[in-house]
Design a protein around this motif. Structure first.
Motif, PDB file in Angstrom:
ATOM      1  N   GLY A 209      24.719  -2.495  39.809  1.00  0.00           N
ATOM      2  CA  GLY A 209      24.356  -1.279  39.086  1.00  0.00           C
ATOM      3  C   GLY A 209      25.504  -0.320  38.880  1.00  0.00           C
ATOM      4  O   GLY A 209      25.309   0.788  38.335  1.00  0.00           O
ATOM      5  N   ALA A 210      26.718  -0.676  39.300  1.00  0.00           N
ATOM      6  CA  ALA A 210      27.877   0.186  39.067  1.00  0.00           C
ATOM      7  C   ALA A 210      28.194   0.241  37.579  1.00  0.00           C
ATOM      8  O   ALA A 210      28.156  -0.784  36.889  1.00  0.00           O
TER       9      ALA A 210
ATOM     10  N   PHE B 296      28.430  11.954  40.571  1.00  0.00           N
ATOM     11  CA  PHE B 296      27.268  11.396  41.271  1.00  0.00           C
ATOM     12  C   PHE B 296      26.073  11.260  40.333  1.00  0.00           C
ATOM     13  O   PHE B 296      25.198  10.415  40.573  1.00  0.00           O
TER      14      PHE B 296
ATOM     15  N   THR C 213      26.141  10.234  37.205  1.00  0.00           N
ATOM     16  CA  THR C 213      26.307   9.061  36.329  1.00  0.00           C
ATOM     17  C   THR C 213      26.630   7.772  37.087  1.00  0.00           C
ATOM     18  O   THR C 213      26.790   6.723  36.458  1.00  0.00           O
ATOM     19  N   GLY C 214      26.758   7.829  38.399  1.00  0.00           N
ATOM     20  CA  GLY C 214      27.079   6.641  39.189  1.00  0.00           C
ATOM     21  C   GLY C 214      28.563   6.291  39.191  1.00  0.00           C
ATOM     22  O   GLY C 214      28.945   5.255  39.772  1.00  0.00           O
ATOM     23  N   GLN C 215      29.389   7.110  38.587  1.00  0.00           N
ATOM     24  CA  GLN C 215      30.827   6.828  38.565  1.00  0.00           C
ATOM     25  C   GLN C 215      31.461   6.980  39.955  1.00  0.00           C
ATOM     26  O   GLN C 215      32.592   6.541  40.168  1.00  0.00           O
ATOM     27  N   TRP C 216      30.721   7.550  40.899  1.00  0.00           N
ATOM     28  CA  TRP C 216      31.262   7.729  42.233  1.00  0.00           C
ATOM     29  C   TRP C 216      31.583   6.382  42.895  1.00  0.00           C
ATOM     30  O   TRP C 216      32.472   6.310  43.763  1.00  0.00           O
ATOM     31  N   MET C 217      30.859   5.314  42.522  1.00  0.00           N
ATOM     32  CA  MET C 217      31.107   4.007  43.134  1.00  0.00           C
ATOM     33  C   MET C 217      32.480   3.450  42.798  1.00  0.00           C
ATOM     34  O   MET C 217      32.957   2.523  43.450  1.00  0.00           O
TER      35      MET C 217
ATOM     36  N   THR D  55      32.701   1.313  49.420  1.00  0.00           N
ATOM     37  CA  THR D  55      31.348   0.876  49.803  1.00  0.00           C
ATOM     38  C   THR D  55      31.387  -0.336  50.716  1.00  0.00           C
ATOM     39  O   THR D  55      30.326  -0.899  51.033  1.00  0.00           O
TER      40      THR D  55
END
Length: 455
Positions: A212-213, A288, A290-294, A299
């Motif tokens: 899901g990244a 956070f 938009t998920g761009q933090w990954m 992780t």
């Protein structure tokens, strides 16, 4: 006029067994003759019998016995001969020498009578030739004698002169280049070992992101990147100016608190800090959301061996295989995480602690976060930002400049010149802001928020 008839007292003889001196007729000392009446031009005696001083005739220059005294000897009569130099000898000077002097005196008198100038006297000393001046030597300019002035002190920039700074910069650049070459050679030898080869094969430098990244870099991230660089460069500039300036050019004070005066440079630095914090807060929220933090937050614990592998490949000049449009390698991920979530908060907290916005009466907070600690941490954090920018820009340009610039500024994964031209325009904006950040431009803006004064 007074006359004298007193008998002259005679003294000892000049030679043993001789007649007392001065001689007289039949042993009687002569008496002084009556003083003649003064003629026109002669000086009269004063009230106490003294004669007024008159210039004496030029003295006779006498050299050693047997030497020619030269034609400059003048006198009003024959040369007087004195005592002999040895007992029973001839009176001195000798008769031949006295005759020669009388002959020269007669010749000098004839020259004066005829109007001719007598030749210059000769002396045993070396004559000193006078330096003619401009008035006595027409057509010949004589430069005045001056003591050479001391060389002016060279202009200094800080503790060193301009030449010393250039020499230090060249020496430092040479030392860094030599050290980099040694590191590359050593790393290439290490990478050639069998165990290290197996380690790099097992950990190539990047690990898979969580499911899901997001893929790709959105446009808002590119704009945030530009604003962050723009503000950070000016923050470093103003922070260094605050640290090094001795006499601020102007001061700023809030209208509600006139006593809380600070330098105009510090006001500019703190204003940039506030804008940078606002931009950073927006960046973290969107990161956070938009998920761009990954992409920048580790992780998996595999990030550390992958980061070591990527470091070895970079140092050996064998760039690791990567695809920044999909994910960063482990070393990039740790670097971005450290800058965003460690260095930036430390800079914000320590800067706030040293500012005039910190509550001075908060004893508990002052004990938990002393100002000495804040000062000791704030400057090294700035050095970390400077090093990060230098390394980041170098790797962006060295590992596929056009593609990387399109990722960062054009938000597309192609190889063309779009991102390069946007990057160039952003650099021009940063340079223009750097040049404009001076009191002439800052003072009108600062007056909108407070009072600006020269003292």
């Amino acid at each position: 006029m007074a006359t004298y008839g007193t008998t002259i007292r005679r003294g000892l003889p000049r030679v043993p067994g001789g007649e007392p001196w001065p001689p007289g007729p039949e042993g009687a000392a002569p008496a002084l003759a009556a003083e003649p009446e003064p003629t026109a031009g002669e000086p009269e005696r004063g009230e106490r019998g003294r004669v007024e001083a008159q210039p004496e005739p030029a003295p006779v220059e006498v050299g050693r016995a047997g030497e020619d005294p030269g034609p400059a000897i003048t006198a009003s009569g024959p040369v007087r001969r004195g005592l002999p130099r040895v007992p029973g000898g001839e009176p001195w000077p000798s008769a031949a020498f006295a005759a020669r002097v009388a002959e020269r005196l007669a010749g000098a008198g004839a020259d004066r009578a005829s109007g001719r100038e007598a030749p210059a006297p000769r002396s045993s000393t070396v004559p000193v030739r006078p330096v003619p001046d401009a008035a006595s030597s027409p057509g010949r300019a004589v430069a005045p004698t001056r003591r050479p002035s001391a060389a002016p002190e060279p202009e200094r920039i800080g503790p060193y002169t301009r030449g010393q700074w250039v020499g230090a910069a060249l020496l430092t650049a040479g030392a860094l280049l030599y050290a980099a070459a040694m590191v590359v050679l050593l790393t290439r030898w290490i990478v050639s070992l069998d165990g290290v080869r197996a380690f790099i094969a097992a950990y190539p430098g990047a690990y898979p992101l969580p499911a899901g990244a997001p893929v790709g870099i959105p446009a808002w991230l590119g704009w945030q990147h530009f604003f962050n660089v723009f503000l950070l460069v000016l923050i470093i500039r103003s922070g260094w100016q605050v640290r090094t300036e001795r006499r601020p050019p102007a001061y700023w004070a809030p209208r509600a608190k006139p006593r809380g005066r600070i330098s105009l440079s510090l006001w500019f630095h703190q204003s940039l800090d506030l804008l940078w914090l606002v931009n950073g807060a927006i960046y973290v929220i969107l990161l956070f959301a938009t998920g761009q933090w990954m992409r920048i937050v580790p992780t998996s614990w595999d990030v550390f061996p992958h980061a070591l592998s990527a470091l070895l490949q970079y140092a050996a000049l064998d760039w690791p295989t990567e695809n920044g449009w999909v994910h960063y390698n482990a070393l990039q991920q740790l670097s971005y995480f450290g800058v965003v979530f460690v260095a930036a908060p430390l800079a914000a907290i320590t800067g706030f602690r040293m500012s005039n916005l910190w509550p001075a009466r908060a004893k508990t907070l002052n004990r938990i976060l002393p100002v000495e600690w804040a000062r000791a941490v704030h400057f090294p954090v700035m050095i970390v930002f400077v090093l990060f920018i230098a390394v980041h820009v170098t790797l962006v340009l060295a590992t596929g400049a056009l593609r990387n610039l399109n990722h960062m500024y054009a938000a597309k994964d192609v190889v063309d010149w779009t991102g390069f031209w946007i990057f160039g325009a952003s650099m021009l904006a940063i340079v223009a802001a750097w040049v404009a950040a001076r009191p002439l431009v800052l003072a009108p803006v600062a007056r909108l928020f407070g009072t600006v004064s020269g003292r």
